[in-house]
Design an enzyme around this catalytic site. Structure first.
Site, PDB file in Angstrom:
ATOM      1  N   CYS A  11     -28.587  71.091  36.796  1.00 29.53           N
ATOM      2  CA  CYS A  11     -28.946  72.295  35.921  1.00 29.53           C
ATOM      3  C   CYS A  11     -28.010  73.383  36.069  1.00 29.53           C
ATOM      4  O   CYS A  11     -27.881  74.258  35.252  1.00 29.53           O
ATOM      5  CB  CYS A  11     -30.154  72.641  35.946  1.00 29.53           C
ATOM      6  SG  CYS A  11     -30.725  73.679  37.284  1.00 29.53           S
ATOM      7  N   CYS A  47     -34.996  72.732  38.434  1.00 29.95           N
ATOM      8  CA  CYS A  47     -35.037  71.458  37.734  1.00 29.95           C
ATOM      9  C   CYS A  47     -35.771  70.442  38.527  1.00 29.95           C
ATOM     10  O   CYS A  47     -35.968  69.284  38.269  1.00 29.95           O
ATOM     11  CB  CYS A  47     -33.530  70.894  37.116  1.00 29.95           C
ATOM     12  SG  CYS A  47     -32.654  70.237  38.135  1.00 29.95           S
ATOM     13  N   CYS A  95     -33.517  71.479  44.223  1.00 28.29           N
ATOM     14  CA  CYS A  95     -33.515  72.607  43.172  1.00 28.29           C
ATOM     15  C   CYS A  95     -34.817  72.881  42.832  1.00 28.29           C
ATOM     16  O   CYS A  95     -35.577  72.070  42.468  1.00 28.29           O
ATOM     17  CB  CYS A  95     -32.531  72.161  41.939  1.00 28.29           C
ATOM     18  SG  CYS A  95     -32.564  73.157  40.700  1.00 28.29           S
ATOM     19  N   ASP A 117     -23.914  66.711  50.309  1.00 31.41           N
ATOM     20  CA  ASP A 117     -22.720  66.467  50.137  1.00 31.41           C
ATOM     21  C   ASP A 117     -22.175  65.772  48.623  1.00 31.41           C
ATOM     22  O   ASP A 117     -21.501  66.105  48.021  1.00 31.41           O
ATOM     23  CB  ASP A 117     -22.009  65.420  51.284  1.00 31.41           C
ATOM     24  CG  ASP A 117     -22.049  66.065  52.755  1.00 31.41           C
ATOM     25  OD1 ASP A 117     -22.365  67.167  52.884  1.00 31.41           O
ATOM     26  OD2 ASP A 117     -22.284  65.290  53.671  1.00 31.41           O
ATOM     27  N   ASP A 138     -15.941  65.330  48.782  1.00 32.37           N
ATOM     28  CA  ASP A 138     -16.590  66.304  49.804  1.00 32.37           C
ATOM     29  C   ASP A 138     -16.119  65.775  51.033  1.00 32.37           C
ATOM     30  O   ASP A 138     -16.616  64.615  51.528  1.00 32.37           O
ATOM     31  CB  ASP A 138     -18.038  66.735  49.649  1.00 32.37           C
ATOM     32  CG  ASP A 138     -18.430  67.408  50.785  1.00 32.37           C
ATOM     33  OD1 ASP A 138     -18.412  68.805  50.283  1.00 32.37           O
ATOM     34  OD2 ASP A 138     -18.908  67.459  51.639  1.00 32.37           O
ATOM     35  N   GLU A 189     -11.825  70.506  47.783  1.00 36.60           N
ATOM     36  CA  GLU A 189     -12.008  71.790  48.134  1.00 36.60           C
ATOM     37  C   GLU A 189     -10.914  72.411  48.938  1.00 36.60           C
ATOM     38  O   GLU A 189     -10.428  71.597  49.731  1.00 36.60           O
ATOM     39  CB  GLU A 189     -13.413  72.084  48.487  1.00 36.60           C
ATOM     40  CG  GLU A 189     -13.929  73.592  48.717  1.00 36.60           C
ATOM     41  CD  GLU A 189     -15.359  73.445  49.107  1.00 36.60           C
ATOM     42  OE1 GLU A 189     -15.611  73.039  50.195  1.00 36.60           O
ATOM     43  OE2 GLU A 189     -16.188  74.066  48.341  1.00 36.60           O
ATOM     44  N   CYS A 213     -26.711  73.787  41.682  1.00 36.30           N
ATOM     45  CA  CYS A 213     -27.300  72.418  41.398  1.00 36.30           C
ATOM     46  C   CYS A 213     -26.300  71.749  40.529  1.00 36.30           C
ATOM     47  O   CYS A 213     -26.058  72.176  39.492  1.00 36.30           O
ATOM     48  CB  CYS A 213     -28.779  72.613  40.739  1.00 36.30           C
ATOM     49  SG  CYS A 213     -29.387  71.085  40.078  1.00 36.30           S
TER      50      CYS A 213
HETATM   51 ZN   LIG Z   1     -31.283  72.197  39.092  1.00 34.85          ZN
END
Ligand SMILES: [Zn+2]
Length: 403
Positions: free
Chosen positions: A330, A349, A346, A356, A190, A274, A327
């Site tokens: 999860c 989870c 998150c 980053d 990133d 990216e 996330c």
């Molecule tokens: Zn999660």
């Protein structure tokens, strides 16, 4: 494997060589502007019905005019005008390509004296000891002392003036052994403004401290520059100072990027990054941001050719993939994530992770074949020159995109 490599050296010209360099840059600029004017006239006379003349036709016309109108050009290598017309051709082609693809690429502009002075030469270019032999200009000393300046055949040289210094960029063809594919891990990267790079294994590369200091100085100086009256003595002084500072800042940036891209390409089987947000970049006028943007282009350019050299693969993930919203533990996708939040938390989870790092980890996941087909996201693969070769939905990602 044959590769083209660029080597840049700073020149240390004597006074007569300096004026010869300036003369060559002057011819290149004059011919570029002349060619542009010719094309505009032709376009106007034909009311837009005829395409602009190409570089070959223009060069013929120029050669015939040289005897009668531009005899002063004989003092310079004939490459300088020829290459200037080629550059003009390229500028027009880029402009048309931009129109077709919807990218905003500006119409070719007239060149101004003292702004990006440069010219390109072919022919007998070689090192003799510490001196670089240039056609018409002679043997110019280079500032750097080295045993071996390069290991191949020189194709061309581009000479540029930056601030009050002269630089020669040599394009050299070299033979290097074909690399064995690297057996390292897959890594997501990133790239950011504050932290230069965050890798999916937790490693971070920060911007050098010197860069931050320079940016502050640059900001101050460019403010005072915009207040100066143009063409005054002070204006020229500050302009030169500003140009020098830009040069130093970019050099620092360049060094850091080289270290980062070499590390990535030498130690990982696959590097996932990216795609660049080009339209967002053009709008930003802040200096720190602008330099970071240029850095991103440069990062990708370096990474692409180093991957070919060292035997790793570059995977570029489309900007539409929401790498910062998902996330990495999860797979839950947030609807919104404000830019000011440095941590990703998150709500499903309970994962709390640097923003980053979370994005970098998601990039790794997206490059794995099973998740690609599962989520159907747009993943594009690029070859070493940064050209898109395929999309993931049609083919297995690890099969044929290496060149
Ligand atoms: Zn999660």
């Amino acid at each position: 494997m044959h590769v083209r490599r660029a080597y840049r050296y700073e020149l240390d010209p004597n006074n007569s060589q300096k004026s010869s360099l300036l003369r060559h840059a002057g011819v290149a600029r004059f011919v570029y502007n002349w060619g542009l004017e010719q094309r505009l006239i032709q376009y106007k006379n034909n009311r837009g019905n005829e395409r602009f003349a190409d570089a070959m036709k223009q060069h013929k016309l120029l050669t015939s005019l040289k005897k009668t109108h531009f005899s002063w050009m004989y003092e310079c290598s004939k490459c300088a005008p020829q290459e200037a017309l080629r550059d003009l051709d390229r500028a027009f082609k880029n402009f048309y390509r931009g129109l077709k693809t919807g990218k905003r690429i500006g119409f070719p502009k007239f060149k101004r004296k003292g702004v990006h002075d440069s010219f390109r030469l072919y022919g007998i270019i070689r090192f003799e000891g510490r001196k670089l032999q240039l056609p018409r200009i002679g043997k110019v000393r280079v500032k750097e002392k080295k045993e071996n300046y390069h290991g191949g055949r020189i194709l061309s040289v581009t000479v540029r003036k930056r601030a009050d210094r002269w630089f020669a960029s040599l394009t050299v063809v070299e033979e290097i052994p074909d690399p064995n594919p690297i057996k390292g891990p897959v890594i997501g990267v990133d790239i950011g403004v504050k932290t230069l790079a965050t890798l999916s294994d937790g490693t971070t590369f920060s911007n050098p401290k010197a860069l931050g200091r320079r940016l502050k100085k640059l900001r101050r100086l460019s403010k005072s520059f915009s207040r100066k009256k143009s063409r005054s003595k002070n204006y020229e002084k500050v302009r030169l100072k500003l140009a020098k500072m830009y040069l130093k800042t970019f050099n620092i940036r360049q060094d850091t990027l080289h270290k980062l891209t070499t590390y990535l390409a030498k130690n990982h089987s696959e590097i996932v990054i990216e795609d660049l947000n080009v339209s967002g970049m053009m709008k930003n006028r802040r200096i720190a941001r602008a330099i970071a943007d240029v850095g991103m282009f440069e990062f990708r350019r370096q990474l692409a050719y180093k991957c070919t050299w060292y035997g790793s693969q570059l995977v570029v993930v489309s900007k539409t993939y929401p790498s910062s919203k998902i996330c990495s533990s999860c797979g839950h996708k947030k609807k919104v994530l404000s830019l000011s939040k440095r941590d990703y938390v998150c709500e499903v989870c309970g994962l709390r992770i640097d923003r980053d790092l979370n994005a970098a980890r998601n990039l790794v996941t997206v490059s794995l074949p099973e998740t690609q087909t599962a989520c159907g996201e747009d993943v594009r693969l690029y070859d070493s020159s940064g050209i898109m070769t395929q999309t993931s939905e049609k083919q297995e990602p690890n099969s044929s995109h290496r060149s």
